[in-house]
Motif scaffolding. Structure first.
Motif, PDB file in Angstrom:
ATOM      1  N   LEU A  73       1.062  -1.092  -0.119  1.00  0.00           N
ATOM      2  CA  LEU A  73       0.219  -0.189  -0.078  1.00  0.00           C
ATOM      3  C   LEU A  73       0.893   1.191  -0.055  1.00  0.00           C
ATOM      4  CD1 LEU A  73      -2.615  -0.530   3.099  1.00  0.00           C
ATOM      5  CD2 LEU A  73      -3.529  -0.930   0.610  1.00  0.00           C
ATOM      6  N   MET A  74       0.644   2.589  -1.115  1.00  0.00           N
ATOM      7  CA  MET A  74       1.072   3.815  -0.598  1.00  0.00           C
ATOM      8  C   MET A  74       0.262   4.574   0.605  1.00  0.00           C
ATOM      9  SD  MET A  74       3.051   5.850  -1.581  1.00  0.00           S
ATOM     10  CE  MET A  74       4.397   4.335  -2.394  1.00  0.00           C
ATOM     11  N   GLY A 131       4.605   2.777 -16.207  1.00  0.00           N
ATOM     12  CA  GLY A 131       5.091   3.428 -17.297  1.00  0.00           C
ATOM     13  C   GLY A 131       6.766   3.642 -17.728  1.00  0.00           C
ATOM     14  N   SER A 132       7.459   2.828 -17.174  1.00  0.00           N
ATOM     15  CA  SER A 132       8.828   2.781 -17.428  1.00  0.00           C
ATOM     16  C   SER A 132       9.539   1.685 -17.025  1.00  0.00           C
ATOM     17  CB  SER A 132       9.472   4.801 -16.339  1.00  0.00           C
ATOM     18  OG  SER A 132      10.823   4.262 -16.127  1.00  0.00           O
ATOM     19  N   ASP A 133      11.009   1.733 -17.150  1.00  0.00           N
ATOM     20  CA  ASP A 133      11.837   0.415 -17.267  1.00  0.00           C
ATOM     21  C   ASP A 133      13.055   1.663 -15.778  1.00  0.00           C
ATOM     22  OD1 ASP A 133      13.536   1.476 -18.685  1.00  0.00           O
ATOM     23  OD2 ASP A 133      13.873   0.451 -19.868  1.00  0.00           O
ATOM     24  N   VAL A 134      12.556   2.073 -15.375  1.00  0.00           N
ATOM     25  CA  VAL A 134      13.087   3.670 -14.841  1.00  0.00           C
ATOM     26  C   VAL A 134      13.047   3.071 -13.216  1.00  0.00           C
ATOM     27  CG1 VAL A 134      14.099   5.140 -13.728  1.00  0.00           C
ATOM     28  CG2 VAL A 134      14.103   5.026 -16.609  1.00  0.00           C
ATOM     29  N   PHE A 135      13.653   2.561 -11.877  1.00  0.00           N
ATOM     30  CA  PHE A 135      13.157   2.328 -10.378  1.00  0.00           C
ATOM     31  C   PHE A 135      13.879   3.778 -10.118  1.00  0.00           C
ATOM     32  CE2 PHE A 135      12.591  -1.239 -12.510  1.00  0.00           C
ATOM     33  CZ  PHE A 135      11.118  -2.064 -11.365  1.00  0.00           C
ATOM     34  N   PHE A 136      12.929   4.441 -10.026  1.00  0.00           N
ATOM     35  CA  PHE A 136      13.427   5.492  -8.919  1.00  0.00           C
ATOM     36  C   PHE A 136      13.273   5.794  -7.314  1.00  0.00           C
ATOM     37  CE2 PHE A 136      11.481   6.961 -13.278  1.00  0.00           C
ATOM     38  CZ  PHE A 136      12.148   7.465 -13.619  1.00  0.00           C
ATOM     39  N   TYR A 137      14.234   6.188  -6.717  1.00  0.00           N
ATOM     40  CA  TYR A 137      14.505   6.065  -5.143  1.00  0.00           C
ATOM     41  C   TYR A 137      14.474   4.260  -5.142  1.00  0.00           C
ATOM     42  CZ  TYR A 137      13.397  10.553  -4.471  1.00  0.00           C
ATOM     43  OH  TYR A 137      13.121  12.280  -4.908  1.00  0.00           O
ATOM     44  N   HIS A 138      15.323   3.669  -5.725  1.00  0.00           N
ATOM     45  CA  HIS A 138      15.367   2.197  -5.688  1.00  0.00           C
ATOM     46  C   HIS A 138      16.226   2.123  -4.046  1.00  0.00           C
ATOM     47  CE1 HIS A 138      18.307  -1.929  -5.395  1.00  0.00           C
ATOM     48  NE2 HIS A 138      19.125  -0.865  -4.972  1.00  0.00           N
ATOM     49  N   PHE A 204       9.569   9.403   3.388  1.00  0.00           N
ATOM     50  CA  PHE A 204       7.543   8.383   2.938  1.00  0.00           C
ATOM     51  C   PHE A 204       7.066   9.737   1.845  1.00  0.00           C
ATOM     52  CE2 PHE A 204       3.799   8.322   2.600  1.00  0.00           C
ATOM     53  CZ  PHE A 204       3.481   6.918   2.117  1.00  0.00           C
ATOM     54  N   ASP A 205       6.822  10.815   2.984  1.00  0.00           N
ATOM     55  CA  ASP A 205       6.752  12.272   1.799  1.00  0.00           C
ATOM     56  C   ASP A 205       7.121  12.493   0.278  1.00  0.00           C
ATOM     57  OD1 ASP A 205       4.235  12.177   3.743  1.00  0.00           O
ATOM     58  OD2 ASP A 205       5.462  13.627   4.781  1.00  0.00           O
ATOM     59  N   GLU A 206       8.721  12.185   0.419  1.00  0.00           N
ATOM     60  CA  GLU A 206       9.348  12.206  -1.063  1.00  0.00           C
ATOM     61  C   GLU A 206       9.140  11.684  -1.834  1.00  0.00           C
ATOM     62  OE1 GLU A 206      13.953  12.962  -1.752  1.00  0.00           O
ATOM     63  OE2 GLU A 206      13.248  14.113  -0.409  1.00  0.00           O
ATOM     64  N   ILE A 207       9.594  10.234  -1.184  1.00  0.00           N
ATOM     65  CA  ILE A 207       8.977   9.677  -2.320  1.00  0.00           C
ATOM     66  C   ILE A 207       7.881   8.822  -2.563  1.00  0.00           C
ATOM     67  CG2 ILE A 207       9.060   7.046  -2.287  1.00  0.00           C
ATOM     68  CD1 ILE A 207      11.404   6.441   0.220  1.00  0.00           C
ATOM     69  N   ARG A 208       6.048   9.127  -1.512  1.00  0.00           N
ATOM     70  CA  ARG A 208       5.493   9.130  -2.216  1.00  0.00           C
ATOM     71  C   ARG A 208       4.524  10.397  -3.666  1.00  0.00           C
ATOM     72  NH1 ARG A 208       0.795   9.978   1.315  1.00  0.00           N
ATOM     73  NH2 ARG A 208       1.888  12.293   2.280  1.00  0.00           N
ATOM     74  N   GLY A 209       5.679  11.063  -3.316  1.00  0.00           N
ATOM     75  CA  GLY A 209       5.045  12.255  -4.257  1.00  0.00           C
ATOM     76  C   GLY A 209       5.881  11.829  -5.242  1.00  0.00           C
ATOM     77  N   ALA A 210       7.196  11.700  -5.378  1.00  0.00           N
ATOM     78  CA  ALA A 210       7.946  11.203  -6.363  1.00  0.00           C
ATOM     79  C   ALA A 210       7.074  10.271  -7.748  1.00  0.00           C
ATOM     80  CB  ALA A 210       9.093  10.707  -5.776  1.00  0.00           C
ATOM     81  N   PHE A 211       6.444   8.640  -6.740  1.00  0.00           N
ATOM     82  CA  PHE A 211       5.844   8.541  -7.274  1.00  0.00           C
ATOM     83  C   PHE A 211       4.890   8.177  -7.804  1.00  0.00           C
ATOM     84  CE2 PHE A 211       8.054   4.494  -5.022  1.00  0.00           C
ATOM     85  CZ  PHE A 211       9.086   4.411  -5.153  1.00  0.00           C
TER      86      PHE A 211
END
Length: 246
Positions: A73-74, A131-138, A204-211
């Protein structure tokens, strides 16, 4: 927000201004004082040096928790280390948080770091959903051993790597454990593009916004999932089927 501006070539940029003692203390999401985390660390780490204990913790987190990019869950609570440990599965961000938490519970300083990586072998279903093959914030974990930070990437469990035809991501707690650039057949696998900094707790807030920005379709679905819901999908089975068809 311009999330692309958060990238850096520096893999040790302290983004949250934390001091070293923050890497020993419990955080909100890296809840190293939680009884479930403490009990797991005590059972797994055993005796010996920090290096010995960190190695046992790494392999336990790597293989006890199934890598699952779909069904987290996000929600803030779902990113808490104790929640991920109880669930028995998690995304790379979640598993890195668990590794940091159990290290701290064992008295070993640890923090979490993030990188953007291109997975040349991601599955068709996941690539379409993201929508991408790039995993941001791995997510990976920095562990403090013998006076320096060492990277530990516990994301892919052994069963998953076997199904994809990948070399398991081993660690000796001396050198960095980072994704392999090629699989066992010599095909391109993982490509590191940039770093996102290191943190004392999961941002978390930054990652959720980025995702939401990078993966709007997938993130919307994960935000709308009920507490007992799931997007479905078995990343390992998808990878095995696609590898067999090639």
């Amino acid at each position: 927000m311009d999330y692309d501006s958060f990238t850096t070539p520096d893999d040790a940029l302290v983004r949250d201004g934390a001091d070293f003692e923050a890497y020993r203390r419990p955080g909100d999401l890296i809840d190293s004082e939680h009884p479930r985390i403490v009990a797991y660390a005590r059972r797994v780490a055993g005796e010996g040096s920090d290096r010995d204990q960190a190695l046992r913790l790494y392999y336990a987190v790597r293989d006890d928790l199934r890598y699952d990019p779909y069904n987290t869950l996000m929600k803030r609570e779902a990113y808490r280390a104790s929640t991920t440990l109880a669930a028995g599965h998690g995304y790379c961000v979640n598993k890195a948080g668990v590794m940091a938490a159990v290290c701290r519970a064992a008295g070993i300083p640890a923090r979490v770091g993030y990188a953007d990586v291109r997975n040349h072998m991601t599955t068709q279903r996941l690539a379409e959903l993201m929508g991408s093959d790039v995993f941001f914030y791995h997510g990976y974990t920095d562990v403090w051993l013998e006076g320096r930070w060492v990277k530990a990437t516990s994301a892919f469990n052994r069963e998953l790597t076997e199904r994809f035809g990948l070399k398991p991501l081993d660690w000796d707690a001396v050198g960095d454990s980072i994704y392999h650039p090629f699989d066992l057949s010599g095909r391109r696998h993982m490509e590191y593009l940039a770093y996102r900094g290191v943190f004392a707790d999961i941002p978390f807030d930054e990652i959720r916004g980025a995702f939401r920005h990078y993966y709007p379709r997938m993130t919307r679905a994960q935000e709308e999932m009920p507490l007992d819901g799931a997007l479905g999908g078995d990343f390992g089975a998808e990878g095995a089927a696609e590898a067999k068809s090639k």
